[in-house]
Design a protein around this motif. Structure first.
Motif, PDB file in Angstrom:
ATOM      1  N   ASN A   1       0.848  -1.193   0.000  1.00 23.10           N
ATOM      2  CA  ASN A   1       0.000   0.000   0.000  1.00 23.10           C
ATOM      3  C   ASN A   1       0.889   1.250   0.000  1.00 23.10           C
ATOM      4  O   ASN A   1       1.048   1.920   1.015  1.00 23.10           O
TER       5      ASN A   1
ATOM      6  N   GLN B   1      -6.029  -3.747  -2.163  1.00 19.90           N
ATOM      7  CA  GLN B   1      -5.792  -4.012  -0.757  1.00 19.90           C
ATOM      8  C   GLN B   1      -6.850  -4.959  -0.189  1.00 19.90           C
ATOM      9  O   GLN B   1      -6.557  -5.798   0.647  1.00 19.90           O
TER      10      GLN B   1
ATOM     11  N   ASN C   1      -7.822   0.393   0.834  1.00 22.10           N
ATOM     12  CA  ASN C   1      -8.205   0.140   2.220  1.00 22.10           C
ATOM     13  C   ASN C   1      -9.437   0.977   2.563  1.00 22.10           C
ATOM     14  O   ASN C   1      -9.642   2.082   2.074  1.00 22.10           O
TER      15      ASN C   1
END
Length: 554
Positions: free
Chosen positions: A392, A400, A418
């Motif tokens: 990330n 993610q 995320n």
């Protein structure tokens, strides 16, 4: 159709947000439809009280609680660093497993009475719900920092809040708010040498795939919902499977499913808590916390519920943690499965390494990476790939939280950043190169682009809007792709369909409305769904357990 909520917005029951505070669904707008009538809590076949995630009117025989006095205190949070040494690379995955004894013929007999009795938390103890926009009073400990990893010091109590002088008005008898300074422990991980290095994994040979233009298919007829029903409570106290008594699974979520072998479904769960856990919400580190667990199911008649045969276990009546995590806030607080599939006798599991949960923004978290793990013993033990991982970088990673599914020589990978506020990107890889990141192609524009440079950051969104917790599959019975996810804009778990993975995808169709199920999230399709019968698991935050739902499509 289920009833809809009226008058007040749907709200969420919150605990301290420790570990799983991310799994909150913002309040939905009020509608004109009434709540479902009050009903007593459900009972399983053994007479144990279960959970009811449906929004219902209050019990008419129980007086409504008095509203709390308004809090006139203004809380000012001041972070206090707590330096935590973290050995790197850390301990190896614990792959201790047992071959469990068969369960008793009578499902109401506890297989391990010396380990668990019937004194589990009662669902009727669920706390009143309140607006998720209001931070909980104990949010000082809501970061998810357990401080209980093998390499972390024992947790220290937060300092007592420091009250500031009360300011009173000089006239008119008007009392000004009280100001209170709350000192918030903030873990600062300090990497140090130590741990036990993993066995090195050979780096796959470069396998760059050439660019491949591909058309977007014509839209298919959009699905329509005919009815929705809750089939059974899958996990927790009072569930059909009695997971608390049989496998020390009192509270858990997700329930990600794939066909692990003919006649068997693997079911992967997120953060799992055992003895000592009680609603509302996720538990604490001292409540037998495991970052994940996995069960197996073989029942074909889903109208009778999702019935679990067993879990992967590391001791008697105890579900094992299958993917390790460091359990250190701001480093790696947990490791959560996001999808699974079987290919050529091997099981694959996608997961996200979560660095920390958001304290103040429901539905947000930050990851270290999204990765792949594999199992060659039918899901009992797992190995994280050293090479098939998507870091990330600067928080911009588009893969993610992933959902992967094989189809016609490729494995398609749908991903979001995320949290629950990102768009859906798409990639693919030949089925014989799943663990070779260099062999992936990303959907950019109208072309499958080879993995050269940061192409995963440039992948074109395949649908409009934002999404959380994807579940995607190809449905052989209809010849169409199905995509299920949590849509925060619509306050619902929604369904889209398409003829090709790159689209065009239909507009979202609401399956579960948060007015009906106010703390719902997740939404993972059962692989044995067919035709108009779509079965999927759903989680509820307040009871922090998993339910099987049945959507009948027109």
């Amino acid at each position: 159709m289920t009833a809809r909520r009226s008058e007040a917005p749907a709200t969420l029951a919150l605990s301290s947000l420790a570990m799983a505070g991310v799994l909150l669904l913002p309040a939905a707008p009020a509608t004109a439809n009434p709540l479902a009538p009050w009903a007593p809590p459900p009972l399983n076949a053994c007479g144990e009280t279960g959970f009811d995630p449906l929004a219902r009117e209050p019990n008419p025989d129980v007086p409504l609680p008095q509203p709390p006095a308004p809090d006139t205190t203004i809380h000012i949070q001041v972070p206090i660093p707590q330096f935590t040494p973290v050995p790197v690379p850390g301990p190896r995955q614990d792959n201790t497993r047992i071959t469990p004894a068969p369960l008793p013929a009578d499902p109401c007999v506890n297989p391990c009475p010396d380990i668990r009795n019937d004194q589990s938390p009662r669902p009727e103890n669920l706390a009143p719900q309140h607006d998720p926009a209001d931070p909980p009073e104990d949010s000082a400990d809501s970061s998810g920092d357990p401080g209980t990893g093998d390499d972390a010091p024992a947790p220290q109590p937060a300092p007592e809040p420091t009250p500031a002088p009360r300011a009173d008005s000089g006239s008119g008898g008007i009392q000004l708010p009280h100001i209170q300074i709350d000192q918030i422990p903030e873990t600062v991980p300090i990497p140090i040498p130590g741990g036990d290095p993993q066995e090195p994994q050979p780096q796959p040979a470069p396998a760059i795939q050439p660019p491949a233009p591909a058309p977007v298919a014509a839209p298919v007829a959009p699905p329509a919902l005919d009815s929705l029903a809750l089939v059974n409570q899958v996990t927790g106290h009072g569930s059909t499977n009695r997971t608390d008594m049989r496998w020390s699974v009192d509270g858990t979520d997700l329930g990600i499913m794939w066909e692990s072998k003919p006649g068997q479904i693997a079911v992967a769960f997120g953060d799992t808590f055992g003895k000592g856990w009680g609603p509302v919400g996720a538990g604490t580190p001292d409540q037998d916390w495991r970052s994940n667990s996995i069960a197996f199911s073989s029942n074909r008649d889903l109208s009778r519920g999702l019935r679990l045969d067993t879990f992967a276990q590391d001791s008697r009546c105890h579900a094992a943690e299958i993917l390790s995590s460091r359990k250190v806030d701001n480093f790696e607080i947990t490791t959560i499965p996001t999808s699974g599939f079987a290919l050529n006798g091997r099981q694959y599991l996608t997961y996200m390494s979560v660095a920390r949960w958001s304290r103040h923004k429901p539905g947000m978290w930050w990851t270290n990476l999204g990765g792949l793990a594999w199992s060659d013993d039918n899901g009992r033990t797992w190995t994280k790939s050293e090479w098939a991982r998507w870091d990330n970088v600067f928080g911009l990673g588009r893969f993610q939280v992933m959902s992967m599914t094989p189809h016609h020589g490729y494995v398609y990978m749908f991903g979001t950043p995320n949290g629950r506020f990102g768009t859906i990107a798409l990639a693919r890889v030949p089925t014989d190169q799943v663990l070779n990141k260099s062999a992936y192609q990303y959907w950019i524009g109208d072309t499958w682009v080879p993995a050269i440079g940061p192409d995963d950051l440039l992948a074109t969104p395949v649908v409009s809007g934002t999404a959380g917790e994807l579940s995607v599959r190809f449905d052989k019975s209809t010849g169409q792709w199905q995509m299920l996810y949590l849509d925060l804009d619509r306050h619902a778990i929604v369904l889209r369909t398409a003829a090709e993975p790159q689209g065009a995808w239909t507009d979202p169709v609401t399956l579960v409305d948060s007015n009906d199920y106010p703390t719902t999230y997740g939404g993972y399709i059962h692989p044995w769904s067919r035709g108009k019968n779509l079965y999927f698991t759903m989680s509820a935050w307040n009871s922090y357990n998993v339910y099987l739902m049945h959507a009948t499509l027109k």
